[in-house]
Design an enzyme around this catalytic site. Structure first.
Site, PDB file in Angstrom:
ATOM      1  N   ARG A 244      62.007  15.116  -5.149  1.00 39.69           N
ATOM      2  CA  ARG A 244      62.321  15.100  -3.725  1.00 39.69           C
ATOM      3  C   ARG A 244      61.921  13.847  -3.070  1.00 39.69           C
ATOM      4  O   ARG A 244      60.667  13.450  -3.558  1.00 39.69           O
ATOM      5  CB  ARG A 244      61.767  16.340  -3.271  1.00 39.69           C
ATOM      6  CG  ARG A 244      62.517  17.694  -3.213  1.00 39.69           C
ATOM      7  CD  ARG A 244      63.727  17.803  -2.462  1.00 39.69           C
ATOM      8  NE  ARG A 244      64.343  18.901  -2.707  1.00 39.69           N
ATOM      9  CZ  ARG A 244      65.533  19.017  -3.570  1.00 39.69           C
ATOM     10  NH1 ARG A 244      65.984  18.148  -4.346  1.00 39.69           N
ATOM     11  NH2 ARG A 244      66.383  20.009  -3.875  1.00 39.69           N
ATOM     12  N   GLU A 272      63.334   8.379   3.183  1.00 44.73           N
ATOM     13  CA  GLU A 272      64.523   8.273   4.143  1.00 44.73           C
ATOM     14  C   GLU A 272      65.754   8.412   3.557  1.00 44.73           C
ATOM     15  O   GLU A 272      66.332   7.430   3.170  1.00 44.73           O
ATOM     16  CB  GLU A 272      64.343   7.057   5.020  1.00 44.73           C
ATOM     17  CG  GLU A 272      62.975   7.040   5.715  1.00 44.73           C
ATOM     18  CD  GLU A 272      62.718   8.091   6.756  1.00 44.73           C
ATOM     19  OE1 GLU A 272      63.589   8.592   7.216  1.00 44.73           O
ATOM     20  OE2 GLU A 272      61.549   8.615   7.022  1.00 44.73           O
ATOM     21  N   HIS A 291      70.455   9.551  -5.573  1.00 41.86           N
ATOM     22  CA  HIS A 291      70.120  10.827  -5.770  1.00 41.86           C
ATOM     23  C   HIS A 291      71.290  11.596  -6.539  1.00 41.86           C
ATOM     24  O   HIS A 291      71.919  12.534  -5.962  1.00 41.86           O
ATOM     25  CB  HIS A 291      70.009  11.673  -4.183  1.00 41.86           C
ATOM     26  CG  HIS A 291      69.328  12.814  -4.251  1.00 41.86           C
ATOM     27  ND1 HIS A 291      68.618  13.461  -3.250  1.00 41.86           N
ATOM     28  CD2 HIS A 291      68.941  13.951  -5.170  1.00 41.86           C
ATOM     29  CE1 HIS A 291      68.399  14.358  -3.267  1.00 41.86           C
ATOM     30  NE2 HIS A 291      68.314  14.866  -4.515  1.00 41.86           N
TER      31      HIS A 291
END
Length: 320
Positions: A244, A272, A291
């Site tokens: 994360r 961010e 991601h």
């Protein structure tokens, strides 16, 4: 019953649901239009990944919702407790993407120890004029075999990482507040396997002993790795975060990279998102992915099928 898969769902998941007479809608509805769309179309099930936010206002405004599903592990984009307090089922797929994330960790690790992330930046620019110089620059790679991998967070994904590490001959150490030990089953293509018991240690011991560190923890209110933790690490350590954003202090990480304390980092998640800090994106010692830990064809197929099975199980009696 109608299902809105707002962030998509695999073909196999759709087929399983349609076979049980669910109507599956794969239209991507903008966040600001979502409440109106759900109510206008009398949606029973809302499926999301990480893009769509399911907060209290949406839950209150959409009384038709019976199930909210997250295709993935973390559910920080859903107000889970509030939804359940309204008798809405909230489901996720905690095991479906574990192996995909673990493989991405090793993509970053292999790339880091052989400078692939930097080489792939420089070869297109200078490969035709400075080949010998680049060859010299990237000629001091190291092997992962025989090195120590420290895993912080020893849940499903952390254990999948351990399997791969053991399979390539690494020593594995792990830290987890809630896990004392785990039996890791390393399976091979021909049906053979070995079991390895790993007892967890304190995070401080992991930081001091590991040649490489990978994080597999849920979203946190505070940093898991910050400036003081870098001081405990070996010189030249490699760090991977495919968990994360916000679990590593990125300012402290960049400082540690610039000082040489950290040899390289691999980041799939960022403080961010979706606008990572430019000093992170431009740092030549960081291997970068946007991601995509769970974004393999195989993982998405498993996610779709697992969501379908849970929905069918939960709502079959209501349909009857």
């Amino acid at each position: 019953m109608k299902i809105l898969a707002n962030d998509g769902i695999s073909k196999s998941g759709i087929e399983a649901l349609e076979k049980d007479n669910f109507e599956v809608i794969t239209t991507t509805v903008a966040q600001e239009q979502l409440i109106n769309y759900i109510n206008k179309n009398d949606i029973d099930v809302l499926l999301v990944r990480s893009a769509t936010q399911v907060r209290k206002d949406l839950i209150d405004a959409c009384p038709s919702l019976k199930v909210i599903g997250r295709g993935g592990v973390g559910m920080d984009n859903i107000d889970v407790d509030y939804a359940r307090s309204k008798n809405i089922h909230v489901i996720n797929t905690p095991t479906a993407s574990s192996h995909s994330v673990a493989e991405l960790v090793f993509a970053h690790l292999f790339g880091g120890v052989r400078f692939l992330h930097d080489s792939n930046r420089c070869m297109p620019l200078d490969g035709d004029t400075q080949f010998k110089s680049l060859k010299k620059n990237y000629a001091k790679g190291v092997e992962l075999r025989g090195k120590t991998l420290g895993i912080i967070g020893f849940g499903r994904i952390g254990r999948e990482v351990a399997k791969i590490a053991l399979g390539i001959g690494m020593r594995v150490i792990a830290s987890d507040k809630f896990v004392g030990k785990a039996d890791i089953k390393v399976e091979f293509y021909n049906g053979q396997f070995i079991n390895v018991e790993i007892k967890t240690e304190s995070m401080e011991d992991i930081l001091k002993s590991a040649d490489f560190i990978t994080l597999h923890v849920p979203i946190q209110d505070e940093y898991v790795i910050e400036e003081r933790h870098f001081a405990m690490m070996k010189n030249g350590v490699g760090i991977i975060n495919a968990a994360r954003g916000g679990v590593i202090n990125e300012v402290a990480l960049v400082d540690a990279l610039e000082s040489g304390k950290v040899a390289f980092a691999g980041l799939d998640t960022f403080e961010e998102e979706p606008t990572p800090a430019i000093q992170v994106l431009m740092n030549g010692r960081i291997s970068l992915t946007p991601h995509i830990g769970a974004s393999t064809n195989e993982a998405q197929e498993r996610i779709g099928v697992e969501l379908a099975e849970q929905i069918i199980s939960l709502l079959k009696t209501e349909k009857a």
